[in-house]
Write a protein that holds these residues in place. Structure first.
Motif, PDB file in Angstrom:
ATOM      1  N   ARG A 204       0.851  -1.195   0.000  1.00 60.17           N
ATOM      2  CA  ARG A 204       0.000   0.000   0.000  1.00 60.17           C
ATOM      3  C   ARG A 204       0.878   1.233   0.000  1.00 60.17           C
ATOM      4  O   ARG A 204       1.975   1.222   0.578  1.00 60.17           O
ATOM      5  CB  ARG A 204      -0.879   0.037   1.259  1.00 60.17           C
ATOM      6  N   LYS A 205       0.369   2.311  -0.615  1.00 59.48           N
ATOM      7  CA  LYS A 205       1.097   3.573  -0.600  1.00 59.48           C
ATOM      8  C   LYS A 205       0.716   4.411   0.613  1.00 59.48           C
ATOM      9  O   LYS A 205       1.504   5.228   1.095  1.00 59.48           O
ATOM     10  CB  LYS A 205       0.816   4.366  -1.885  1.00 59.48           C
ATOM     11  N   ASP A 206      -0.530   4.221   1.094  1.00 57.73           N
ATOM     12  CA  ASP A 206      -1.007   4.991   2.239  1.00 57.73           C
ATOM     13  C   ASP A 206      -1.239   4.070   3.423  1.00 57.73           C
ATOM     14  O   ASP A 206      -1.397   2.857   3.258  1.00 57.73           O
ATOM     15  CB  ASP A 206      -2.317   5.699   1.894  1.00 57.73           C
ATOM     16  N   ASN A 207      -1.255   4.640   4.617  1.00 60.44           N
ATOM     17  CA  ASN A 207      -1.501   3.871   5.830  1.00 60.44           C
ATOM     18  C   ASN A 207      -2.818   4.330   6.451  1.00 60.44           C
ATOM     19  O   ASN A 207      -2.878   5.404   7.067  1.00 60.44           O
ATOM     20  CB  ASN A 207      -0.354   4.063   6.830  1.00 60.44           C
ATOM     21  N   PRO A 208      -3.893   3.524   6.323  1.00 60.59           N
ATOM     22  CA  PRO A 208      -5.202   3.949   6.828  1.00 60.59           C
ATOM     23  C   PRO A 208      -5.299   3.944   8.355  1.00 60.59           C
ATOM     24  O   PRO A 208      -6.271   4.454   8.917  1.00 60.59           O
ATOM     25  CB  PRO A 208      -6.152   2.911   6.222  1.00 60.59           C
ATOM     26  N   ALA A 209      -4.289   3.373   9.012  1.00 64.27           N
ATOM     27  CA  ALA A 209      -4.352   3.254  10.478  1.00 64.27           C
ATOM     28  C   ALA A 209      -3.599   4.369  11.184  1.00 64.27           C
ATOM     29  O   ALA A 209      -3.610   4.426  12.423  1.00 64.27           O
ATOM     30  CB  ALA A 209      -3.793   1.897  10.906  1.00 64.27           C
ATOM     31  N   THR A 210      -2.975   5.263  10.431  1.00 65.76           N
ATOM     32  CA  THR A 210      -2.125   6.294  11.038  1.00 65.76           C
ATOM     33  C   THR A 210      -2.858   7.124  12.085  1.00 65.76           C
ATOM     34  O   THR A 210      -2.320   7.432  13.152  1.00 65.76           O
ATOM     35  CB  THR A 210      -1.569   7.239   9.951  1.00 65.76           C
ATOM     36  N   LEU A 211      -4.100   7.487  11.806  1.00 63.55           N
ATOM     37  CA  LEU A 211      -4.841   8.394  12.697  1.00 63.55           C
ATOM     38  C   LEU A 211      -5.637   7.680  13.780  1.00 63.55           C
ATOM     39  O   LEU A 211      -6.315   8.328  14.576  1.00 63.55           O
ATOM     40  CB  LEU A 211      -5.794   9.274  11.867  1.00 63.55           C
TER      41      LEU A 211
END
Length: 304
Positions: A93-100
């Motif tokens: 994945r390019k983005d991390n949906p769990a960051t926030l």
């Protein structure tokens, strides 16, 4: 790539690159498999490559309504964050949906401890006229006398006990080795168990060096140790919620109460950070508070 494939990759990563213990590894993988079930059943087969922050937030919110403890919720979030961080590092994945994602604020967790009279009550409840009883006495004394985790106890090897120098070599979390002093009393019980009880058992292949054996001559399970302690606790009439880990907490607390240096306790428990060991200073603070409330003249006058 499916959930199952990426979860398997994540498991290999945690096992071989992060060197997770089996128990921590099992917990993380179990958490991610629950997320997978949610994604497949409630999100119509959304994959690990397309699931979004809002989906994860909703998932955590739904779980939190089921009255799980804050510590459990914090672990779910830790597992999910680790999983998606791995997917980004693996360029899946390019983005991390769990960051926030934010975990619950954890209050100070003070583990249950046993007093010495409590421990003596539990040991007195053991029927020492049987071989199993003598083995169980030895198990309790090693848990309390050496401060071992239950996983360390059931994996303890005879060859790692040095009766001459009085210490045991323990393989702890993350395959870290530590040396724990062995009290004369505990050493005597161990020698007696090995020579008089264990020697009668027909030992299974691959378990010749395992210290504590079940009746089939193989290693004991964590569950069996939990059940032994629960049965003895009920029989002794000790009302606290007790697990094998309670003896480890008691070991550390009693050492601190009797003047042991916190750094030495950290070393014996195998804590990688002193912060983890410092929980026991809070236990001591609680004890001091009780002393003041119960015995200080000003407080006694108020109560009267």
């Amino acid at each position: 790539m499916t959930w199952d494939e990426k979860i398997k990759d994540f498991e290999i990563f945690l096992r071989f690159e992060r060197n997770f213990s089996e128990n921590t590894l099992d917990a993380y993988i179990r958490d991610i498999k629950k997320l997978k079930d949610y994604a497949e059943e409630d999100l119509e087969n959304v994959g690990p490559d397309t699931i979004q922050y809002e989906n994860l937030q909703e998932y955590i919110f739904n779980l939190s309504k089921k009255k799980f403890s804050e510590r459990s919720q914090a672990r779910w979030i830790s597992s999910i964050k680790a999983f998606f961080k791995y997917l980004v590092e693996d360029e899946f994945r390019k983005d991390n949906p769990a960051t926030l994602l934010e975990g619950p604020k954890l209050g100070l967790y003070l583990p249950d401890t046993l007093t010495l009279p409590d421990i003596n009550k539990i040991i007195s409840a053991i029927e020492l006229d049987s071989d199993l009883g003598k083995r169980n006495q030895c198990i309790i004394e090693v848990l309390y006398g050496c401060g071992l985790r239950v996983s360390e106890l059931i994996e303890l090897k005879i060859s790692n006990i040095n009766f001459q120098e009085h210490y045991i070599k323990v393989l702890g979390k993350g395959n870290k080795t530590r040396f724990v002093p062995l009290a004369d009393y505990t050493a005597t019980l161990l020698l007696s168990y090995i020579s008089e009880i264990r020697s009668k058992i027909k030992v299974g292949k691959r378990y010749e060096d395992t210290l504590f054996l079940n009746t089939r001559g193989t290693s004991m399970s964590r569950v069996i140790v939990f059940l032994i302690i629960k049965e003895l606790t009920d029989k002794a009439g000790v009302s606290k919620k007790i697990s094998p880990h309670t003896f480890r907490h008691s070991f550390a607390t009693h050492l601190l109460q009797n003047g042991a240096d916190l750094r030495y306790i950290q070393e014996m428990l195998g804590h990688s950070s002193i912060t983890t060991t410092e929980i026991y200073t809070h236990l001591k603070t609680e004890e001091l508070r009780d002393v003041i409330l119960n015995y200080h003249p000003r407080n006694i006058n108020i109560v009267q």
